[in-house]
Design a protein around this motif. Structure first.
Motif, PDB file in Angstrom:
ATOM      1  N   SER A 145     -13.786  -3.933   8.313  1.00 10.63           N
ATOM      2  CA  SER A 145     -13.678  -5.251   7.698  1.00 10.63           C
ATOM      3  C   SER A 145     -13.439  -5.083   6.213  1.00 10.63           C
ATOM      4  O   SER A 145     -14.312  -4.573   5.488  1.00 10.63           O
ATOM      5  N   LEU A 146     -12.281  -5.500   5.742  1.00 14.12           N
ATOM      6  CA  LEU A 146     -11.978  -5.400   4.319  1.00 14.12           C
ATOM      7  C   LEU A 146     -12.932  -6.266   3.499  1.00 14.12           C
ATOM      8  O   LEU A 146     -13.331  -5.884   2.391  1.00 14.12           O
ATOM      9  N   ASP A 147     -13.314  -7.409   4.040  1.00 16.62           N
ATOM     10  CA  ASP A 147     -14.258  -8.267   3.332  1.00 16.62           C
ATOM     11  C   ASP A 147     -15.613  -7.578   3.169  1.00 16.62           C
ATOM     12  O   ASP A 147     -16.234  -7.649   2.110  1.00 16.62           O
ATOM     13  N   ALA A 148     -16.074  -6.927   4.233  1.00 15.42           N
ATOM     14  CA  ALA A 148     -17.361  -6.238   4.167  1.00 15.42           C
ATOM     15  C   ALA A 148     -17.311  -5.081   3.177  1.00 15.42           C
ATOM     16  O   ALA A 148     -18.255  -4.859   2.415  1.00 15.42           O
ATOM     17  N   ILE A 149     -16.202  -4.348   3.173  1.00 18.33           N
ATOM     18  CA  ILE A 149     -16.054  -3.226   2.246  1.00 18.33           C
ATOM     19  C   ILE A 149     -16.040  -3.728   0.814  1.00 18.33           C
ATOM     20  O   ILE A 149     -16.731  -3.191  -0.058  1.00 18.33           O
ATOM     21  N   ALA A 150     -15.258  -4.782   0.560  1.00 15.50           N
ATOM     22  CA  ALA A 150     -15.191  -5.345  -0.792  1.00 15.50           C
ATOM     23  C   ALA A 150     -16.561  -5.850  -1.237  1.00 15.50           C
ATOM     24  O   ALA A 150     -16.971  -5.647  -2.389  1.00 15.50           O
ATOM     25  N   ASN A 151     -17.284  -6.501  -0.333  1.00 13.21           N
ATOM     26  CA  ASN A 151     -18.611  -7.004  -0.686  1.00 13.21           C
ATOM     27  C   ASN A 151     -19.580  -5.867  -0.990  1.00 13.21           C
ATOM     28  O   ASN A 151     -20.426  -5.979  -1.883  1.00 13.21           O
ATOM     29  N   PRO A 173      -8.154 -12.600  -1.858  1.00 13.25           N
ATOM     30  CA  PRO A 173      -8.449 -11.764  -0.686  1.00 13.25           C
ATOM     31  C   PRO A 173      -8.450 -10.285  -1.071  1.00 13.25           C
ATOM     32  O   PRO A 173      -7.641  -9.865  -1.919  1.00 13.25           O
ATOM     33  N   PRO A 174      -9.334  -9.486  -0.494  1.00  8.89           N
ATOM     34  CA  PRO A 174      -9.422  -8.066  -0.863  1.00  8.89           C
ATOM     35  C   PRO A 174      -8.095  -7.325  -0.805  1.00  8.89           C
ATOM     36  O   PRO A 174      -7.813  -6.489  -1.667  1.00  8.89           O
ATOM     37  N   LEU A 175      -7.266  -7.638   0.179  1.00 11.62           N
ATOM     38  CA  LEU A 175      -6.001  -6.931   0.336  1.00 11.62           C
ATOM     39  C   LEU A 175      -5.029  -7.225  -0.805  1.00 11.62           C
ATOM     40  O   LEU A 175      -4.084  -6.480  -1.023  1.00 11.62           O
ATOM     41  N   SER A 190      -7.300   1.295   0.084  1.00  8.62           N
ATOM     42  CA  SER A 190      -6.871   1.554  -1.288  1.00  8.62           C
ATOM     43  C   SER A 190      -6.557   0.251  -2.008  1.00  8.62           C
ATOM     44  O   SER A 190      -6.929   0.055  -3.169  1.00  8.62           O
ATOM     45  N   CYS A 191      -5.886  -0.668  -1.312  1.00  4.94           N
ATOM     46  CA  CYS A 191      -5.437  -1.921  -1.926  1.00  4.94           C
ATOM     47  C   CYS A 191      -6.582  -2.802  -2.397  1.00  4.94           C
ATOM     48  O   CYS A 191      -6.374  -3.686  -3.240  1.00  4.94           O
ATOM     49  N   ILE A 192      -7.773  -2.595  -1.903  1.00  4.85           N
ATOM     50  CA  ILE A 192      -8.910  -3.396  -2.353  1.00  4.85           C
ATOM     51  C   ILE A 192      -9.048  -3.286  -3.868  1.00  4.85           C
ATOM     52  O   ILE A 192      -9.389  -4.258  -4.545  1.00  4.85           O
ATOM     53  N   THR A 193      -8.774  -2.119  -4.402  1.00  5.08           N
ATOM     54  CA  THR A 193      -8.843  -1.938  -5.860  1.00  5.08           C
ATOM     55  C   THR A 193      -7.538  -1.419  -6.455  1.00  5.08           C
ATOM     56  O   THR A 193      -7.194  -1.745  -7.577  1.00  5.08           O
ATOM     57  N   HIS A 194      -6.809  -0.589  -5.693  1.00  8.08           N
ATOM     58  CA  HIS A 194      -5.601   0.062  -6.206  1.00  8.08           C
ATOM     59  C   HIS A 194      -4.461  -0.167  -5.214  1.00  8.08           C
ATOM     60  O   HIS A 194      -4.364   0.515  -4.198  1.00  8.08           O
ATOM     61  N   ALA A 195      -3.607  -1.134  -5.538  1.00  8.12           N
ATOM     62  CA  ALA A 195      -2.559  -1.546  -4.604  1.00  8.12           C
ATOM     63  C   ALA A 195      -1.184  -0.992  -4.950  1.00  8.12           C
ATOM     64  O   ALA A 195      -0.224  -1.251  -4.224  1.00  8.12           O
TER      65      ALA A 195
END
Length: 206
Positions: A61-67, A104-106, A147-152
């Protein structure tokens, strides 16, 4: 654990030169160097790796990772002493993008040339444990998404994909020298017209 130990060995001498380390090599846990923290202190490299690994235990879950990354920054989650002593500018901007602006995290990670750094690469290793449950393209896509959560920027994404391809091959039982195979890297970089970018990875391919 190996990642964390090597991280802690490196924290006191971060930003020092190769010449300095040849003159005074790191042979044990040191402290109070670059960051003025006690011996054995790990950095955001390990903290964010732990955040990612813990999240993957409950699925992807990208949301869970970002959180989880937000908890690291805001609460000192998975830090050795309950506080964050270093954060990269691109990571900091991405955290504000998704937490304060609702991006959105992505889509939150930096996409410019100047947004490249090693922050997404340093934490990506846990993605390799999907190597048995996903196809190779799916595995690389997951690494790109995290990676895109912080570095896209595409360069950061490709670097994470190459790293994961090597790690997955080692987990499959291949020797490290054989894990670094050109065909996998070509699969990663072939998807888009990135001839100039691929040249930056020439050393990795050959």
């Amino acid at each position: 654990m190996g990642l964390c130990v090597s991280d802690a060995l490196g924290v006191p001498v971060e930003f020092t030169s190769r010449a300095e380390r040849i003159k005074s090599p790191v042979k044990s846990m040191l402290g109070y160097g670059t960051w003025d923290v006690p011996p054995g202190t790990w950095s955001d490299d390990s903290s964010l790796t732990f955040c990612l690994a813990e999240c993957l235990c409950s699925g992807f879950s990208l949301d869970a990772i970002a959180n989880s990354f937000w908890r690291w920054y805001n609460e000192g989650y998975w830090t050795p002493h309950g506080e964050v002593f270093d954060i990269g500018n691109t990571t900091f901007s991405a955290i504000l993008n998704w937490k304060q602006q609702g991006t959105p995290p992505l889509q939150a990670g930096g996409k410019s040339e100047n947004s490249n750094g090693n922050d997404s690469l340093m934490r990506i290793l846990p993605i390799a444990y999907y190597h048995k449950s996903l196809t190779f393209p799916e595995l690389i896509e997951r690494s790109h998404q995290v990676s895109c959560i912080t570095h896209a920027h595409l360069r950061s994404q490709i670097a994470c994909g190459i790293y994961i391809s090597v790690a997955a091959s080692v987990l499959e039982g291949n020797e490290p020298q054989m894990a670094y195979i050109q065909e996998w890297i070509e699969q990663i970089v072939r998807k888009q017209d990135i001839i100039d970018l691929a040249a930056r990875f020439e050393a990795a391919v050959y």
